[in-house]
Design an enzyme around this catalytic site. Sequence first.
Site, PDB file in Angstrom:
ATOM      1  N   ASP A 160       1.023  -1.425  -0.123  1.00  0.00           N
ATOM      2  CA  ASP A 160      -0.100   0.009   0.078  1.00  0.00           C
ATOM      3  C   ASP A 160       1.329   1.186  -0.214  1.00  0.00           C
ATOM      4  OD1 ASP A 160      -2.870   0.909   0.230  1.00  0.00           O
ATOM      5  OD2 ASP A 160      -1.737   1.987   1.910  1.00  0.00           O
ATOM      6  N   TYR A 219     -11.623   8.290  -2.542  1.00  0.00           N
ATOM      7  CA  TYR A 219     -11.817   8.610  -1.598  1.00  0.00           C
ATOM      8  C   TYR A 219     -10.181   9.153  -1.346  1.00  0.00           C
ATOM      9  CZ  TYR A 219      -7.306   4.768  -2.173  1.00  0.00           C
ATOM     10  OH  TYR A 219      -6.562   4.551  -2.862  1.00  0.00           O
ATOM     11  N   TYR A 223      -1.803  11.316   1.555  1.00  0.00           N
ATOM     12  CA  TYR A 223      -2.840  11.789   0.488  1.00  0.00           C
ATOM     13  C   TYR A 223      -2.637  13.165   0.139  1.00  0.00           C
ATOM     14  CZ  TYR A 223      -3.883   6.754   1.372  1.00  0.00           C
ATOM     15  OH  TYR A 223      -4.663   5.617   1.639  1.00  0.00           O
ATOM     16  N   HIS A 238      -6.291  -6.798  -0.258  1.00  0.00           N
ATOM     17  CA  HIS A 238      -5.731  -5.711  -0.492  1.00  0.00           C
ATOM     18  C   HIS A 238      -4.990  -5.657   0.541  1.00  0.00           C
ATOM     19  CE1 HIS A 238      -4.216  -1.593  -0.853  1.00  0.00           C
ATOM     20  NE2 HIS A 238      -4.235  -1.652   0.053  1.00  0.00           N
TER      21      HIS A 238
END
Length: 331
Positions: A105, A154, A235, A300
Amino acid sequence: MEEIIHKTLTINTINIHIAEKGNQEHPLILFLHGFPELWYSWRHQILSLSRKGYHCIAPDLRGYGDSDSPVSRRKYTCFDIVGDLVGVIDHFIGGGEKVFVVGHDWGAIVGWYLCLFRGDRVKGFVCLSVPFCPRNPVIKPLESFRTLFGDDYYICRFQEAGEIEGEIARAGTGEVLKKIFTNKKTGPSCLLKENPFGISEKNQISLPSWLTEADIAYYVTKFNQKGFTGPLNYYRAMDLNWELTAPWTGAQVKVPVKFIVGELDMVYTTPGVKQYVESVAFKQYVPFLKDIIVMKGVGHFINQEKPEEINTLISDFFENFNHQNGHQNGL
């Protein structure tokens, strides 16, 4: 996890927590976790691979767990994170020596940056979930995401400081983590304005066999201590990373790589990703890509969902790499 040693290093003026197990004379594996995870996400790999003759270390990346969590998103650029990792590597081996790296990730994204900027320090990279994404010189990441998936995607919803933190607080850290870890919905993930995580008392979340209430409790304890602003800042720094990495436009990652992904992974099933992974383009940007493995029926959080299989895939790649280069290093 009594067998695992915990220590704190001061790197680049911040404190980085490290989980460690294994003989320091053995080859070093650096494990990099994703969102919303911790070093703990690698517990199965640390125990297994240390028994196979590796020195295993897994930091809480800056912003997470027992590591320091700067508030500003500008403290979470790819240069800041890779700087932390190089400092950690230097602490354990120094002298320009190379390490094995495993990332999942955001840990995969950070791993790609490490290989891109400091490939001289990486023997081989096992990447889980997120393939290398070359820099688009024309459009910033957030503009691209909004164009492709809309404002509710998201990553777009994560951008406003404090907004998602407030939603998590209202829904409850434990419930949100359960929802994220157990989500099997494929394709791009979107968060609605009302009840973005879809949590309600009527729909109680059942944990899968690979995740226990004790596991959730550990995550909850750590995230309640530091909050989610640090993790979300990864992010929020994506456009800044785009600006900073202009000199690497078109650059290749010249490190031996094994890429592993679950066929139900939300990243892999996002439109265009599977096609890219299977295309010549992926191999052009990663010329030393050795293998691509797509695990059937897996989502995931692959290293937690299928730990034994992932442990074997990691050790096989690194052992083969050692044999090919004539470096047994006590294995």
